[in-house]
Design a protein around this motif. Structure first.
Motif, PDB file in Angstrom:
ATOM      1  N   GLY A  74       0.808  -1.214   0.000  1.00  0.00           N
ATOM      2  CA  GLY A  74       0.000   0.000   0.000  1.00  0.00           C
ATOM      3  C   GLY A  74       0.836   1.257   0.000  1.00  0.00           C
ATOM      4  O   GLY A  74       2.070   1.213  -0.030  1.00  0.00           O
ATOM      5  N   PHE A  99       0.638   5.542   1.596  1.00  0.00           N
ATOM      6  CA  PHE A  99       0.071   6.364   2.657  1.00  0.00           C
ATOM      7  C   PHE A  99       0.261   7.825   2.273  1.00  0.00           C
ATOM      8  O   PHE A  99       1.320   8.213   1.789  1.00  0.00           O
ATOM      9  CB  PHE A  99       0.834   6.048   3.953  1.00  0.00           C
ATOM     10  N   ARG A 114      -0.896  11.654   4.062  1.00  0.00           N
ATOM     11  CA  ARG A 114      -1.631  12.338   5.128  1.00  0.00           C
ATOM     12  C   ARG A 114      -0.988  13.690   5.406  1.00  0.00           C
ATOM     13  O   ARG A 114       0.236  13.807   5.429  1.00  0.00           O
ATOM     14  CB  ARG A 114      -1.621  11.496   6.399  1.00  0.00           C
ATOM     15  N   PRO A 160      -1.326   6.957  12.550  1.00  0.00           N
ATOM     16  CA  PRO A 160      -2.150   6.703  11.366  1.00  0.00           C
ATOM     17  C   PRO A 160      -1.429   5.812  10.347  1.00  0.00           C
ATOM     18  O   PRO A 160      -2.056   5.006   9.675  1.00  0.00           O
ATOM     19  CB  PRO A 160      -2.407   8.102  10.804  1.00  0.00           C
ATOM     20  N   LEU A 161      -0.111   5.937  10.273  1.00  0.00           N
ATOM     21  CA  LEU A 161       0.677   5.111   9.361  1.00  0.00           C
ATOM     22  C   LEU A 161       0.598   3.631   9.746  1.00  0.00           C
ATOM     23  O   LEU A 161       0.377   2.768   8.896  1.00  0.00           O
ATOM     24  CB  LEU A 161       2.137   5.581   9.365  1.00  0.00           C
ATOM     25  N   ALA A 220      -1.738   2.196  11.580  1.00  0.00           N
ATOM     26  CA  ALA A 220      -3.121   1.750  11.382  1.00  0.00           C
ATOM     27  C   ALA A 220      -3.377   1.450   9.908  1.00  0.00           C
ATOM     28  O   ALA A 220      -4.021   0.444   9.578  1.00  0.00           O
ATOM     29  CB  ALA A 220      -4.095   2.817  11.894  1.00  0.00           C
ATOM     30  N   GLU A 221      -2.858   2.285   9.014  1.00  0.00           N
ATOM     31  CA  GLU A 221      -3.025   2.048   7.578  1.00  0.00           C
ATOM     32  C   GLU A 221      -2.286   0.783   7.156  1.00  0.00           C
ATOM     33  O   GLU A 221      -2.768   0.014   6.326  1.00  0.00           O
ATOM     34  CB  GLU A 221      -2.538   3.255   6.772  1.00  0.00           C
ATOM     35  N   ARG A 242      -4.394  -2.113   8.039  1.00  0.00           N
ATOM     36  CA  ARG A 242      -5.527  -2.180   7.118  1.00  0.00           C
ATOM     37  C   ARG A 242      -5.089  -2.770   5.769  1.00  0.00           C
ATOM     38  O   ARG A 242      -5.781  -3.606   5.192  1.00  0.00           O
ATOM     39  CB  ARG A 242      -6.125  -0.790   6.907  1.00  0.00           C
ATOM     40  N   CYS A 243      -3.920  -2.358   5.289  1.00  0.00           N
ATOM     41  CA  CYS A 243      -3.426  -2.834   3.981  1.00  0.00           C
ATOM     42  C   CYS A 243      -3.190  -4.344   3.946  1.00  0.00           C
ATOM     43  O   CYS A 243      -3.309  -4.960   2.894  1.00  0.00           O
ATOM     44  CB  CYS A 243      -2.135  -2.117   3.607  1.00  0.00           C
TER      45      CYS A 243
END
Length: 148
Positions: A70, A72, A74, A133-134, A136-137, A140-141
């Protein structure tokens, strides 16, 4: 008016035995949160080479990059580390799945730069309020569930 910066980095997602390898951030917009090991791409360096170098520097562990999972992007606004001004940061990152390439103890203490130490966090303990947030992403990926 905030100082505007753009940072481009590469980060690794290392999961082993139901745990993810994370660092605790010492500064920047994710200070105090658990984050993916990785960082800025140096001139002429490929993103996968960045992940290998940064993992070793921040965690003490050698890794092999498996695949790109993925990206990122932000924008965050935060007080500079010196406390003198605001920073508006556009953070762009490549996210890679990695695996440990050999046994090694992780660095548990600060690295003197960006990390307060390394931790193997059980995936069952991964919560949005404790992760950048990184990170968490990254979870998710790779399709890993996160507790809410």
């Amino acid at each position: 008016m905030p100082v505007r910066e753009t940072r481009i980095g590469a980060y690794g997602i290392c999961i082993d035995s139901g745990k993810i390898l994370l660092i605790k951030k010492a500064k920047g917009p994710y200070k105090g949160l658990c984050d993916l090991p990785g960082g800025g791409i140096e001139f002429g360096e490929s993103p996968p080479d960045t992940v290998v170098r940064e993992f070793l520097e921040e965690t003490g562990i050698a890794v092999e990059v498996r695949d790109l999972v993925g990206a990122f992007s932000r924008v965050s606004t935060f007080v500079s580390d010196t406390g003198t001004h605001m920073v508006e940061l556009h953070h762009l990152g490549f996210l890679y799945r990695v695996s440990v390439s050999g046994p090694a103890p992780v660095k548990s203490g600060p690295d003197g730069h960006d990390s307060l130490g390394t931790v193997w966090l059980p995936l069952t303990d991964a919560r949005p309020e404790t992760l950048s947030p990184l990170a968490a992403e990254g979870l998710r990926c790779i399709g890993s569930p996160m507790r809410v």
